[in-house]
Design a protein around this motif. Structure first.
Motif, PDB file in Angstrom:
ATOM      1  N   LYS A  29       2.836   9.515  -6.486  1.00 28.54           N
ATOM      2  CA  LYS A  29       3.317  10.892  -6.359  1.00 28.54           C
ATOM      3  C   LYS A  29       3.853  11.391  -7.695  1.00 28.54           C
ATOM      4  O   LYS A  29       3.950  12.596  -7.926  1.00 28.54           O
ATOM      5  N   SER A  34       0.827  -1.212   0.000  1.00 22.97           N
ATOM      6  CA  SER A  34       0.000   0.000   0.000  1.00 22.97           C
ATOM      7  C   SER A  34       0.859   1.257   0.000  1.00 22.97           C
ATOM      8  O   SER A  34       0.551   2.236  -0.689  1.00 22.97           O
ATOM      9  N   ASN A  35       1.947   1.238   0.767  1.00 22.52           N
ATOM     10  CA  ASN A  35       2.831   2.400   0.799  1.00 22.52           C
ATOM     11  C   ASN A  35       3.591   2.559  -0.513  1.00 22.52           C
ATOM     12  O   ASN A  35       3.878   3.683  -0.942  1.00 22.52           O
ATOM     13  N   SER A  70      -2.824   1.645   6.441  1.00 19.11           N
ATOM     14  CA  SER A  70      -4.262   1.884   6.564  1.00 19.11           C
ATOM     15  C   SER A  70      -4.976   0.670   7.114  1.00 19.11           C
ATOM     16  O   SER A  70      -5.927   0.773   7.893  1.00 19.11           O
ATOM     17  N   LYS A 112       1.197   4.276  -3.005  1.00 17.87           N
ATOM     18  CA  LYS A 112       1.071   5.708  -2.725  1.00 17.87           C
ATOM     19  C   LYS A 112       2.331   6.471  -3.109  1.00 17.87           C
ATOM     20  O   LYS A 112       2.257   7.609  -3.592  1.00 17.87           O
ATOM     21  N   SER A 113       3.495   5.854  -2.903  1.00 14.74           N
ATOM     22  CA  SER A 113       4.752   6.506  -3.279  1.00 14.74           C
ATOM     23  C   SER A 113       4.841   6.695  -4.789  1.00 14.74           C
ATOM     24  O   SER A 113       5.221   7.765  -5.274  1.00 14.74           O
ATOM     25  N   LYS A 140      -8.576   8.049  -1.070  1.00  6.92           N
ATOM     26  CA  LYS A 140      -8.119   9.391  -1.439  1.00  6.92           C
ATOM     27  C   LYS A 140      -7.762   9.492  -2.930  1.00  6.92           C
ATOM     28  O   LYS A 140      -7.646  10.589  -3.470  1.00  6.92           O
ATOM     29  N   TYR A 141      -7.587   8.348  -3.562  1.00  8.52           N
ATOM     30  CA  TYR A 141      -7.141   8.325  -4.955  1.00  8.52           C
ATOM     31  C   TYR A 141      -8.251   7.881  -5.902  1.00  8.52           C
ATOM     32  O   TYR A 141      -7.977   7.524  -7.053  1.00  8.52           O
ATOM     33  N   PHE A 157      -7.358   3.082  -0.522  1.00  8.92           N
ATOM     34  CA  PHE A 157      -6.973   4.091  -1.523  1.00  8.92           C
ATOM     35  C   PHE A 157      -8.113   5.055  -1.849  1.00  8.92           C
ATOM     36  O   PHE A 157      -8.185   5.574  -2.971  1.00  8.92           O
TER      37      PHE A 157
END
Length: 338
Positions: free
Chosen positions: A28, A20-21, A196, A24-25, A50-51, A48
């Motif tokens: 970016k 998951s991290n 999360s 998200k990385s 937020k995305y 996810f």
């Protein structure tokens, strides 16, 4: 991140801590497309959320034990799928073995088929583990990537995980030799940090107890030290392997004792208590059912990171700073839920 411009990256096990991290990385970078694969679409949507309007993210519900069918042309595959929780390893060992073995074969077959169909030879970064080095050392030892001749007993509780990880590496490297697939092995030490979806491990249970205002209780002290690494450093190490690593090689993603990250779980619990008391102005304690006065810890292993460091990577986060960041992230989550 510019090296991933215009690339499409598939990540299996995207609901886990590292997966998951990593998603998200990579997001970016506005020019990178990510396909996040997981068994439960509801869980993926929650992680996810937020995305949800990000056109560069595709969420794919898929059981890694089934053949992979994706229409996108994939440049990189980060294969992180597979349970790591101790209770699953103990009670449902086949649920650990099958995703590791069958899942890895399915990923390799997908890459091989893509190569045959459109000529794209995706790079595969396989997630392995410090458990491939076994746990039978009589004294504290530093292990390099070639020291894999010590293994757990086949009847050991952890054997379904450690032995299947060893076999995953053999399978991946065999495919690499026979079918010319670009394979890289990432052997992680114990990775900690915000997730999360709360992993079912002692470290996260301690944080949960502390944030609830309850004392942390351990059965005993003087537990073995282990090589811990903060999630941000682990992700940077992983991306370094993907971009600069040598095909067919294994890399320890670890701290090698740097920044006080070589610590036992009871020592990490002490830091959790200290940090939570400071941030929340509480007075919780770390208690032991049986406390040793001998300070005689059993042996642990240090994962040498010289091979990864030679690619230009370095450890940036101390153990206390990493735990502090992790606790603050969980506090932020709790406050947002009210």
């Amino acid at each position: 991140m510019n090296d991933f411009n215009e690339k499409t990256i598939m990540i299996t096990g995207s609901s886990g801590l590292i997966g998951s991290n990593l998603v998200k990385s990579l997001l970016k970078n506005n020019n990178t497309k990510v396909i996040a694969v997981g068994r439960n679409i509801k869980k993926l949507n929650n992680i996810f959320y937020k995305y949800k309007n990000n056109s560069n993210l595709i969420l794919l519900e898929h059981d890694i034990c089934s053949p992979i069918k994706v229409n996108e042309k994939i440049d990189y595959v980060f294969h992180a799928a597979g349970p790591i929780a101790g209770n699953i390893i103990r009670e449902y060992p086949m649920d650990v073995i099958l995703p590791n073995i069958i899942g890895t074969i399915n990923v390799l077959n997908f890459i091989d088929e893509q190569k045959k169909c459109n000529g794209i030879n995706a790079k595969l970064i396989v997630f392995s583990s410090a458990t491939v080095y076994g746990n039978k050392y009589k004294e504290e030892s530093v292990v390099t990537e070639d020291k894999t001749y010590v293994a757990d007993d086949l009847d050991a509780v952890n054997a379904p995980y450690s032995e299947s990880k060893r076999m995953v590496e053999v399978i991946a490297k065999s495919f690499s030799k026979q079918k010319d697939i670009d394979v890289y092995i990432a052997r992680f030490s114990y990775v900690y940090g915000y997730a999360s979806s709360l992993p079912n491990t002692a470290f996260y249970q301690f944080i949960k107890e502390a944030l609830a205002g309850r004392d942390i209780i351990l059965k005993n002290s003087d537990l073995p030290k282990r090589d811990n690494i903060y999630i941000d450093d682990a992700i940077q190490g992983l991306l370094t392997v993907a971009l600069k690593g040598e095909k067919g090689q294994s890399y320890n993603i670890s701290t090698n004792r740097e920044a006080e990250n070589f610590a036992a779980i009871d020592e990490m619990a002490e830091i959790i208590v200290k940090v939570v008391n400071e941030i929340k102005n509480t007075n919780i304690n770390l208690l032991y059912e049986k406390e040793s006065n001998n300070n005689n810890r059993s042996s642990g292993i240090v994962l040498c990171n010289d091979k990864l460091s030679a690619l230009g990577w370095k450890v940036n986060t101390s153990l206390e700073d990493g735990i502090r960041k992790t606790v603050k992230n969980f506090i932020d989550d709790l406050e947002k839920s009210y």
